[in-house]
Motif scaffolding. Sequence first.
Motif, PDB file in Angstrom:
ATOM      1  N   ASP A 197     -13.071  38.304  37.124  1.00  0.00           N
ATOM      2  CA  ASP A 197     -12.588  39.132  36.277  1.00  0.00           C
ATOM      3  C   ASP A 197     -11.620  38.169  35.519  1.00  0.00           C
ATOM      4  OD1 ASP A 197     -13.978  41.373  36.713  1.00  0.00           O
ATOM      5  OD2 ASP A 197     -12.413  42.419  37.836  1.00  0.00           O
ATOM      6  N   LYS A 206     -11.586  36.812  31.618  1.00  0.00           N
ATOM      7  CA  LYS A 206     -10.358  37.063  30.564  1.00  0.00           C
ATOM      8  C   LYS A 206      -9.931  35.919  29.997  1.00  0.00           C
ATOM      9  CE  LYS A 206      -8.422  41.000  33.140  1.00  0.00           C
ATOM     10  NZ  LYS A 206      -7.214  41.466  33.862  1.00  0.00           N
ATOM     11  N   ASN A 236     -18.398  41.872  30.765  1.00  0.00           N
ATOM     12  CA  ASN A 236     -17.695  42.936  31.126  1.00  0.00           C
ATOM     13  C   ASN A 236     -18.537  44.336  31.476  1.00  0.00           C
ATOM     14  OD1 ASN A 236     -15.190  41.897  31.206  1.00  0.00           O
ATOM     15  ND2 ASN A 236     -15.009  42.089  28.917  1.00  0.00           N
TER      16      ASN A 236
END
Length: 317
Positions: free
Chosen positions: A182, A186, A196
């Motif tokens: 994650d 980002k 995602n």
Amino acid sequence: MEAKNQTITAEFLLLGLSEDQELQPLIFGLFLSMYLVTVLRNLLIILAVISDSHLHTPMYFFLSNLSFSDICFSSTTVPNMLVNILRQSRAVSYSGCLIQLCFVLVFAGLEIFLLTLMAYDRFIAICHPLRYTVIMNFRLCVLLTLFSLLLSTLNALLHCLMVLHLSFCADMEIPHFFCELDQVIKLACSDTLLNNILVYVVNSILGGIPLLGIIFSYFKIVSSVLRMPSTEGKYKAFSTCGSHLSVVSLFYGTVFGVYISSAVTDSSRKTAVASVMYTVVPPMLNPFIYSLRSRDMKEALKKLIRTSHFLKLCHLL
């Protein structure tokens, strides 16, 4: 700022758990101790299962594989963190980050599947005891383990290949002590919608279905045990599931705790600290749980330690 693809030359910076230099020796000592305990205790579990013929059963076969997975899971993150503290360097190459990310996903997925297989093993042992040895034969156990490894590897490769298509900007700082999926997504400057969606869908499937399988197995186990006329039989049945249920609760509890903490806080550093709870703590505590709650494992470990002392004494003589 214009996005540029840095697939070959990019370096990420792992900010770790704290930027305070005075805390680095404390963090180093704490994580080194936890890592050594994790490796040694899980190795003892593996050696005990191999050396004791009484533990050559499906349940302990899966347990030894879980211990191996725990060692690998911790080894993908903690040693690199310790080396970075010693070097006083936070840089990690793009390829190094991607490799670490891939192995974390492989062994995290394998852990989930092994916990599910252990629940299925307990379900067959308690609900279908007369057919247990026929159903849970060695060939099936090996095939299920290999299939679990294959699934977790394919999942990891899928996510890593998707990350390869992303472009990254100049800011390459990861507020974490390892390359977490994650956090890497980002940092991308390109569109990450597909990444995602993939993370959400795959995590829901590969995390949710095994959890539902564990819940279903224990629902059947509890229903079967409650129908037993003997109190002693009920106690024995529940005691055989106690260790596994504790490990499942520890792993899923810490994972859910991390996701909840990341949802309620905007601090990536707090999320990184919370991630320690599922990447470092369960692999360290799992062997303690099994060695304390399983009488057979206690006896096997005692035999292993006595034999080790005897061989050491013979060597000295």
